[in-house]
Write a protein that holds these residues in place. Sequence first.
Motif, PDB file in Angstrom:
ATOM      1  N   GLY A 114       0.804  -1.213   0.000  1.00  0.00           N
ATOM      2  CA  GLY A 114       0.000   0.000   0.000  1.00  0.00           C
ATOM      3  C   GLY A 114       0.834   1.258   0.000  1.00  0.00           C
ATOM      4  O   GLY A 114       1.991   1.275   0.374  1.00  0.00           O
ATOM      5  N   GLY A 115       0.225   2.349  -0.419  1.00  0.00           N
ATOM      6  CA  GLY A 115       0.879   3.643  -0.404  1.00  0.00           C
ATOM      7  C   GLY A 115       1.672   3.880  -1.676  1.00  0.00           C
ATOM      8  O   GLY A 115       1.860   3.000  -2.505  1.00  0.00           O
ATOM      9  N   ASP A 116       2.110   5.104  -1.844  1.00  0.00           N
ATOM     10  CA  ASP A 116       2.858   5.486  -3.036  1.00  0.00           C
ATOM     11  C   ASP A 116       4.314   5.754  -2.665  1.00  0.00           C
ATOM     12  O   ASP A 116       4.620   6.174  -1.558  1.00  0.00           O
ATOM     13  N   GLY A 117       5.214   5.558  -3.616  1.00  0.00           N
ATOM     14  CA  GLY A 117       6.614   5.894  -3.415  1.00  0.00           C
ATOM     15  C   GLY A 117       7.387   4.807  -2.694  1.00  0.00           C
ATOM     16  O   GLY A 117       6.822   3.858  -2.152  1.00  0.00           O
ATOM     17  N   PRO A 118       8.700   4.944  -2.653  1.00  0.00           N
ATOM     18  CA  PRO A 118       9.552   3.936  -2.000  1.00  0.00           C
ATOM     19  C   PRO A 118       9.388   3.975  -0.488  1.00  0.00           C
ATOM     20  O   PRO A 118       9.063   5.009   0.098  1.00  0.00           O
ATOM     21  N   ARG A 119       9.621   2.855   0.132  1.00  0.00           N
ATOM     22  CA  ARG A 119       9.541   2.776   1.590  1.00  0.00           C
ATOM     23  C   ARG A 119      10.265   1.511   2.061  1.00  0.00           C
ATOM     24  O   ARG A 119      10.452   0.565   1.300  1.00  0.00           O
ATOM     25  N   LEU A 120      10.661   1.556   3.349  1.00  0.00           N
ATOM     26  CA  LEU A 120      11.302   0.411   3.998  1.00  0.00           C
ATOM     27  C   LEU A 120      10.348  -0.143   5.026  1.00  0.00           C
ATOM     28  O   LEU A 120       9.855   0.585   5.895  1.00  0.00           O
ATOM     29  N   VAL A 121      10.072  -1.433   4.931  1.00  0.00           N
ATOM     30  CA  VAL A 121       9.208  -2.120   5.895  1.00  0.00           C
ATOM     31  C   VAL A 121      10.096  -2.965   6.798  1.00  0.00           C
ATOM     32  O   VAL A 121      10.854  -3.806   6.311  1.00  0.00           O
ATOM     33  N   CYS A 122      10.025  -2.719   8.108  1.00  0.00           N
ATOM     34  CA  CYS A 122      10.835  -3.456   9.078  1.00  0.00           C
ATOM     35  C   CYS A 122       9.936  -4.337   9.932  1.00  0.00           C
ATOM     36  O   CYS A 122       8.949  -3.848  10.506  1.00  0.00           O
TER      37      CYS A 122
END
Length: 891
Positions: free
Chosen positions: A70-78
Motif C-alpha cells: 500500500g501507499g505510493d513511493g519507496p519505503r522500507l518495511v521493518c
Amino acid sequence: MPPPELFGRREAIAAVESLVGRVRDGHGGVLVLTAPPGLGRTALVEYARGICGAVPVVQAAVPSRLAVYGGDGPRLVCADDVHRWDAASRSALAADLRRMPGPAPVAVLLTLAEHRVGADEFAGLATLRLGPLDDGAAASLLDRLTLGTADPVVGAWLIREAAGNPRLLGALVAALTPGQLTGRTPLPDPLPGGEDLLADHALRVDELPGPARTLLLLAAAAAEHEPDGAGADLALVLRAGGDPAGLAPAEAAGVAVAMGGRLHFTHPLLRRAVLRRAAPDRRRASHIRLAHACREHLPRLMQLACAADDHDARLAASLATAAATHRPHSERSAALARAAALTADPEARTDRLADAAEAARLAGDPVRARALLAQAGVAPAHGGVHRVRGLLTLADGPADDARESLLTAAALLPPARARRALIGAAEAAWAMGDAAAYREALTRLPPCDDDPLLEAYRAGMCAVLAGHTPEGHTLLRRCLDGLRGVGQREGGGGAGVPEGLPLAGADRADSADQTEEARRASVPGRLLRAGVAALVVGEVEVACEAGARALAAVRAYGPEVLLPRALEHLAYGELRAGRHTSARAHALEGLGAARRIGQPNVAVSLHAVLALAASVEGDADACASHAAAAAAGAGPHGLAQAATLAVWAVARTELAAGRPADAAARLAPLVAPGPRRGHFAVRMLAVPCFVEAAVQVGRVAEARRATAEFTHWAGATADGLASAQLARCRALLAPPHQAAAAYERAVAEHDRLPGEFERGRTQLLYGQWLRRRRRTREARGPLRDALVSFERCGARAWAERSRAELRAAGEAVAGEPDAGPLATLTPQQQRIARHVAEGATNREVAVRLSVSHRTVDHHLRNVFAALGVRSRVELSRLLAREGGSGVVTVG
C-alpha cells in the motif's frame, strides 16, 4: 535519529545499506536476518531506520498487505522478531513477500531467531546469519560501554564470558561495580548479569518434554567438571538418571547433539542458560546424582563442590589434594578454583587461587589465569600471586615488569618455590638484553643440589658471562652429557640462538614430592636448557636434536604453555644449522600457537626468526613484514634480542639486493659499543654482515674496529662458523697483494665446516674480488661454487647475485631467461640499465657494483645509444613495457 554504532558487522551493514540503496533507486528487495538472541538483530533494524533519510519507514508489528504494497513511493518495511508472530501471520507475510512484484519500490527487512518455529517459512529468501563478534569487535564494544575504564584483565574475562554476544557483554558490564570494572575489587564468581538473555535461550529448552529437560540439566551439570567445549559424558548422564528418550527431542530441536559418546550443547550460552534457570534445589540434586554416578575421584569431588552452597573446609582440602597430582592442567585449575570457592580463610583461598592460576597458565589459558588472580584481589605480600603474574607478563607484557614481579616473588617464597621465579627473572633479563641482570638472577638461584643438570647450567652460564669461558663450557657440557638421560622416550624441542637463550620451560614441580607426573613435566624444560647449552659450546646438531625431543615431549605430555617456546627454540637451532626451510616451518607453527595461546612476546621472537629465514631465502617482502612485526612488539615490551635479530635480518636482505650502504647504516649502531648496541648475545653474529657492507661503502675504519672485537669473540666462543667468518672479514680488509691468499684461507676454513649459506657468501665475495681485478677466468670458479651453495640452501636472491657475477665474468648461466630489450647489451650494461630503471642514481649504482662513478657514466651513455633512448625516464618505460623491470639482477 542517527544510526547506532555497530562493531564487527561489516558484512551485515553492507547488506542493509545495499537494501536501503535499492529502495532509494526505486527498486525493491527482501533481507532476512537470523541469529540467536542477543547478537544484534534489532540493532541492525535500527541502523537501517537511521540511514533511510527521506525514505519512509514502516514498522510492521503484524503482517499486512497494506504495509507491503500500500501507499505510493519507496519505503522500507521493518519486521523485527517475526518468530514471535503466530503461525498464520508468519505464513501470510511469507506468501506476500514471495508474490511481491520486482518493480515495486519496497524494501523489506525482517529478523527472526534461529532454531525457532517459523524459520523454515522464509526459506528461499535472501538470508544473512549473524555470528558472534570476534574478540577485536568485542573489545571495541567494551571500550565504548566502559568509556575505556575497564582493567585489561577484567575486560579480557568479560569478553570471554560474553562469548561474542554484544547484549550479554553489555549486561555483564552493567552488573559490575566501578571497583570491579577497574580491578580494585575482586571479581565475583560466577559473573552476574544477562539473566534475561539466558532466559531467551532457555525458552528453547522450556518447550521440550520433561525427559529431555531433565537430560539436558544433567548434561549441563556434568560439563562443569569437563574442559570448555568437551561436552558431557553421555554414559555418566544416563547413569545419573537421564532418560535416553529425551535425547531425540533435544537433537530435533537443535539444542544438543550426541557425538562419540559425548553430549554437546549447540551453543555455549544454552548450557549456561539451563543451569542458571534451574531452581537451586533441583540444580544441587543434579550435581549430587552425578557425584554418586562418577567413577573417578576428582570428577566426583567437583560435582560435590558444585552442589555445596557454603564454605566447606574438608571438601576444599580434598579437592586441593586430588588436584595436586592430576592432569591435564586445565582440569587441575578448575578443581583448585572450586577449592578456593569453598575456602573461608582468606590466605588459604588466595593460595589456592594462585595455584589455580598457575595451572591455567600451564594449560595455555592466560585469560583464565589472570581472571583467577583478579578474584584474589590485591595481595601485595603473596609470593605465589606475584610469581604467576610475572610469568604471565613474561609471555605478553614488558620484560622489565615481568622481571620485577618475579624477583619480588622470589623474595617472598621459600627456596623450593622461589626457583621458578628466579629462572623466569633470568628469562626476562635475557629478553631485555641485560647481561648483568641475567647473571644476577642466576646467581641468586640457590645451588641446585637436587638437580645436577640445572646446577651445571646455572654455574656454566654465570661463568661464561663473567668471562671465564673455558670453565663455563666445561660446566655446560655436563648438560649435554646428561642429555641421553633426559626424556629419552618422550622426544624433545628447542634450541636457542648462538651464545644461548634464556632459561625456559616448566621445571620440576614446586613440591618436593616428585611424582611421575612432576618428573614428566620437567622433561621439556631440561631439554630446552640442554639445547641452549649445546649452542653455547658450538654443538649445533646436538642443539637441534635436543630441540626436536623437547618439542615431542611437549606435544605428548605438555604443558601446553611451552609449545610456542619449544617451537621457537627449535627454529633458532635449525637456523644455526643452516636448515632454513625447516626453521621457517617450525617458526610458522610456533607463531600460530603463540597467537592461539596468547603469548605475544614469543610471537615477536618468532617473527624475528621468520625474518632471518626470509633474509636467507631472498624473500625481501616477507623479511620486511616479519621484521616490522617483530620491531612493533619488541619496542614496547623491551625485547632487545628479537629487535636485534630483526634488524640483522633486514640488513642481510639489503646486502642481497646490492644496497651495502643501507645495510651498513642499519647495522653500525648494533655492532658498535654504546647505548644503541644490540643484544649482548646476538650482536657479534651480525658483525660479518656489517664488515662486508662497510668495506663496500668505504667505512673501513669502522669495519676494522668491529673485526678486532669479533676476533676476540671468535677466540672465546665455540661457535662453529666464527673462524671462517673471521677469515672472511680479514680477507675483505686485506691489502690487495694479500687478499687472494686471505680469501683462499677463508674458503679452506669453510670447507671443513658445515653451513652452505655462509660458505656461499665467502665464495661470492672472493669471486667478486677477482672479477673486479679483471681476473675473470679465475673468478668463475668461486662464483660457480657460490651459486651451487646458494641453490642448495634455497637462498634465491643470493643465487641471483652469483648468476649476475657469472654473467659479468663472461659465462652464460644455464636456464637464464631472455634479457628482453637488454639482449644486445653486455652483462655489465644490463646490470647498470636495470638499476637505473629502478631509480638508482649513478653514484648508488657505482656503490652497488663496486665500480667507479665514471665507469657507470660511460656505460650508461652506451646503453642510451644502443637502446635508442634519451633519458632515464625513457629507459624505465622501455623496460616496464617489455617486462624487463620486474627483476633486477644485482651484484
